[in-house]
Write a protein that holds these residues in place. Structure first.
Motif, PDB file in Angstrom:
ATOM      1  N   PHE A 121      -9.914  16.003 -10.311  1.00 10.32           N
ATOM      2  CA  PHE A 121      -8.562  15.974  -9.736  1.00 10.32           C
ATOM      3  C   PHE A 121      -7.951  14.583  -9.899  1.00 10.32           C
ATOM      4  N   MET A 122      -6.691  14.576 -10.280  1.00 14.64           N
ATOM      5  CA  MET A 122      -5.873  13.376 -10.154  1.00 14.64           C
ATOM      6  C   MET A 122      -4.948  13.653  -8.961  1.00 14.64           C
ATOM      7  N   ILE A 123      -5.025  12.814  -7.940  1.00 16.62           N
ATOM      8  CA  ILE A 123      -4.236  13.103  -6.732  1.00 16.62           C
ATOM      9  C   ILE A 123      -3.272  11.951  -6.450  1.00 16.62           C
ATOM     10  N   ASP A 124      -2.008  12.309  -6.256  1.00 19.15           N
ATOM     11  CA  ASP A 124      -1.000  11.290  -5.908  1.00 19.15           C
ATOM     12  C   ASP A 124      -1.149  10.939  -4.442  1.00 19.15           C
ATOM     13  N   LEU A 125      -1.109   9.662  -4.165  1.00 16.52           N
ATOM     14  CA  LEU A 125      -0.990   9.226  -2.778  1.00 16.52           C
ATOM     15  C   LEU A 125       0.285   8.398  -2.749  1.00 16.52           C
ATOM     16  N   LYS A 126       1.300   8.936  -2.096  1.00 19.33           N
ATOM     17  CA  LYS A 126       2.605   8.255  -2.145  1.00 19.33           C
ATOM     18  C   LYS A 126       2.639   7.059  -1.205  1.00 19.33           C
ATOM     19  N   ALA A 127       1.881   7.153  -0.102  1.00 22.27           N
ATOM     20  CA  ALA A 127       1.763   6.029   0.837  1.00 22.27           C
ATOM     21  C   ALA A 127       0.628   6.337   1.800  1.00 22.27           C
ATOM     22  N   GLU A 167       9.800  -2.647  -2.215  1.00 21.84           N
ATOM     23  CA  GLU A 167      10.377  -2.657  -0.863  1.00 21.84           C
ATOM     24  C   GLU A 167      10.083  -1.380  -0.057  1.00 21.84           C
ATOM     25  N   ILE A 168       9.419  -0.409  -0.656  1.00 23.43           N
ATOM     26  CA  ILE A 168       9.152   0.834   0.080  1.00 23.43           C
ATOM     27  C   ILE A 168       7.660   0.949   0.414  1.00 23.43           C
ATOM     28  N   ASN A 169       6.805   0.815  -0.606  1.00 23.54           N
ATOM     29  CA  ASN A 169       5.359   0.982  -0.351  1.00 23.54           C
ATOM     30  C   ASN A 169       4.519  -0.078  -1.057  1.00 23.54           C
ATOM     31  N   ASP A 170       5.135  -1.253  -1.309  1.00 18.89           N
ATOM     32  CA  ASP A 170       4.394  -2.279  -2.060  1.00 18.89           C
ATOM     33  C   ASP A 170       4.245  -3.594  -1.284  1.00 18.89           C
ATOM     34  N   SER A 171       4.393  -3.523   0.059  1.00 23.46           N
ATOM     35  CA  SER A 171       4.223  -4.762   0.840  1.00 23.46           C
ATOM     36  C   SER A 171       2.733  -5.138   0.874  1.00 23.46           C
ATOM     37  N   LYS A 172       2.440  -6.360   1.330  1.00 16.25           N
ATOM     38  CA  LYS A 172       1.037  -6.788   1.442  1.00 16.25           C
ATOM     39  C   LYS A 172       0.252  -5.804   2.325  1.00 16.25           C
ATOM     40  N   ASN A 173       0.901  -5.379   3.433  1.00 17.76           N
ATOM     41  CA  ASN A 173       0.219  -4.434   4.337  1.00 17.76           C
ATOM     42  C   ASN A 173      -0.038  -3.088   3.668  1.00 17.76           C
ATOM     43  N   ASP A 174       0.951  -2.619   2.902  1.00 20.25           N
ATOM     44  CA  ASP A 174       0.768  -1.338   2.199  1.00 20.25           C
ATOM     45  C   ASP A 174      -0.413  -1.437   1.237  1.00 20.25           C
ATOM     46  N   LYS A 176      -2.905  -3.538   1.345  1.00 20.38           N
ATOM     47  CA  LYS A 176      -4.157  -3.680   2.104  1.00 20.38           C
ATOM     48  C   LYS A 176      -4.614  -2.314   2.631  1.00 20.38           C
ATOM     49  N   ASP A 177      -3.659  -1.547   3.156  1.00 26.01           N
ATOM     50  CA  ASP A 177      -3.989  -0.188   3.646  1.00 26.01           C
ATOM     51  C   ASP A 177      -4.572   0.657   2.516  1.00 26.01           C
ATOM     52  N   LEU A 178      -3.967   0.542   1.339  1.00 34.37           N
ATOM     53  CA  LEU A 178      -4.434   1.335   0.197  1.00 34.37           C
ATOM     54  C   LEU A 178      -5.861   0.916  -0.184  1.00 34.37           C
ATOM     55  N   ALA A 179      -6.073  -0.399  -0.241  1.00 30.18           N
ATOM     56  CA  ALA A 179      -7.417  -0.897  -0.603  1.00 30.18           C
ATOM     57  C   ALA A 179      -8.446  -0.452   0.436  1.00 30.18           C
ATOM     58  N   ASN A 180      -8.087  -0.559   1.708  1.00 26.51           N
ATOM     59  CA  ASN A 180      -9.037  -0.158   2.764  1.00 26.51           C
ATOM     60  C   ASN A 180      -9.338   1.332   2.709  1.00 26.51           C
ATOM     61  N   PHE A 181      -8.319   2.111   2.440  1.00 23.66           N
ATOM     62  CA  PHE A 181      -8.525   3.562   2.363  1.00 23.66           C
ATOM     63  C   PHE A 181      -9.482   3.897   1.210  1.00 23.66           C
ATOM     64  N   LYS A 221      -2.768  -8.610  -9.208  1.00 23.28           N
ATOM     65  CA  LYS A 221      -3.575  -9.752  -8.735  1.00 23.28           C
ATOM     66  C   LYS A 221      -4.022  -9.536  -7.297  1.00 23.28           C
ATOM     67  N   THR A 222      -3.063  -9.091  -6.469  1.00 23.30           N
ATOM     68  CA  THR A 222      -3.404  -8.837  -5.057  1.00 23.30           C
ATOM     69  C   THR A 222      -4.502  -7.784  -4.960  1.00 23.30           C
ATOM     70  N   MET A 223      -4.348  -6.725  -5.728  1.00 28.02           N
ATOM     71  CA  MET A 223      -5.344  -5.643  -5.656  1.00 28.02           C
ATOM     72  C   MET A 223      -6.701  -6.121  -6.175  1.00 28.02           C
ATOM     73  N   TYR A 224      -6.683  -6.970  -7.189  1.00 27.95           N
ATOM     74  CA  TYR A 224      -7.955  -7.526  -7.688  1.00 27.95           C
ATOM     75  C   TYR A 224      -8.606  -8.342  -6.577  1.00 27.95           C
ATOM     76  N   SER A 225      -7.752  -9.150  -5.875  1.00 25.46           N
ATOM     77  CA  SER A 225      -8.324 -10.004  -4.828  1.00 25.46           C
ATOM     78  C   SER A 225      -8.871  -9.165  -3.663  1.00 25.46           C
ATOM     79  N   LEU A 226      -8.405  -7.933  -3.561  1.00 28.75           N
ATOM     80  CA  LEU A 226      -8.921  -7.046  -2.510  1.00 28.75           C
ATOM     81  C   LEU A 226     -10.147  -6.263  -2.986  1.00 28.75           C
ATOM     82  N   GLY A 227     -10.623  -6.617  -4.167  1.00 29.06           N
ATOM     83  CA  GLY A 227     -11.897  -6.070  -4.638  1.00 29.06           C
ATOM     84  C   GLY A 227     -11.811  -4.792  -5.460  1.00 29.06           C
ATOM     85  N   LEU A 228     -10.614  -4.470  -5.975  1.00 33.92           N
ATOM     86  CA  LEU A 228     -10.479  -3.182  -6.671  1.00 33.92           C
ATOM     87  C   LEU A 228     -10.393  -3.312  -8.200  1.00 33.92           C
TER      88      LEU A 228
END
Ligand code: SF4
Length: 241
Positions: A121-127, A167-174, A176-181, A221-228
């Motif tokens: 499966f390829m699954i979209d996660l919009k947020a 500006e919708i789902n690409d903030s640092k918190n967004d 981070k949430d994605l990486a944690n999930f 870069k941010t996502m790399y720094s979060l280990g992904l």
């Protein structure tokens, strides 16, 4: 529903699962994303109808040139019954792999039925954030999260897809949430990060600027720094979503 309602067929694609794939874009969607690039696939009408047999025969003529078949959309799982029959026939009579590209808004019953005949499966996660997800799609993300977990449980989550909308789902918190999930899922999966582009968008997000290459690279870069780093698939920047 016995027939497949198909908006279009792409005979060869390298961005819809592993290897060269034939992609069936099925008609109808149960989300109404504000950035949809294929709004013509949303209504459950205006598409050609094919029997499972006809679709199978179309695929068979091309089977020597493809690794498998991917069902996409719209939301292909809305047509789960004929799709399941098609995949079952492919499994029974060919070596082709079967993949599903879904928005994740698929009930447990349909997902359970499809799991038996689907390789990945390829699954979209919009947020990850519920409210942001609702803003983008018109609906919450509980079912999407459940679908992702179910695919993981069966070791069939091939790829998560996330469209980065400035500006919708690409903030640092967004991010981070994605990486944690993803870490919480603890799954072997790819993460496809897709830069938002506004060409062809008719929804509310039409007025949002497309993501620039600089913005995209900063996010990587941010996502790399979060280990992904190891699981991220970059999208060719000018590639169609
Ligand atoms: S899930 Fe995909 S096809 Fe459906 S509305 Fe959203 S972007 Fe469009």
């Amino acid at each position: 529903m016995n027939n497949l309602h198909i908006n279009k067929i792409v005979d060869f694609s390298y961005v819809d699962g592993p290897g060269n794939r034939l992609v069936l874009f099925l008609q109808g969607c149960n989300f109404n994303c504000q950035y949809c690039h294929n709004p013509e696939t949303i209504p459950e009408r205006k598409a050609k109808s094919y029997t499972v047999e006809e679709t199978f025969n179309y695929i068979i003529k091309r089977k020597d040139y493809i690794a498998g078949v991917t069902a996409s959309g719209g939301e292909c799982t809305l047509q789960w019954e004929p799709l399941m029959k098609l995949f079952a026939k492919l499994k029974e009579q060919t070596q082709l792999t079967t993949f599903i590209d879904t928005n994740g808004n698929v009930c447990d019953k349909k997902m359970d039925a499809l799991l038996g005949y689907t390789d990945g499966f390829m699954i979209d996660l919009k947020a990850v954030n519920y409210d942001t997800h609702k803003r983008i799609t018109g609906k919450g993300n509980e079912q999407v999260i459940k679908t992702i977990k179910k695919a993981v449980k069966h070791n069939k989550l091939y790829e998560l897809r996330y469209v980065l909308i400035p500006e919708i789902n690409d903030s640092k918190n967004d991010l981070k949430d994605l990486a944690n999930f993803i870490k919480y899922l603890n799954a072997e999966t790819y993460l496809m990060l897709i830069p938002y582009r506004n060409q062809g968008v008719v929804g509310e997000f039409k007025s949002l600027p497309s993501m620039t290459e600089d913005q995209y690279n900063r996010i990587l870069k941010t996502m790399y720094s979060l280990g992904l780093e190891k699981i991220i698939k970059k999208r060719n920047f000018f590639c169609k979503n």
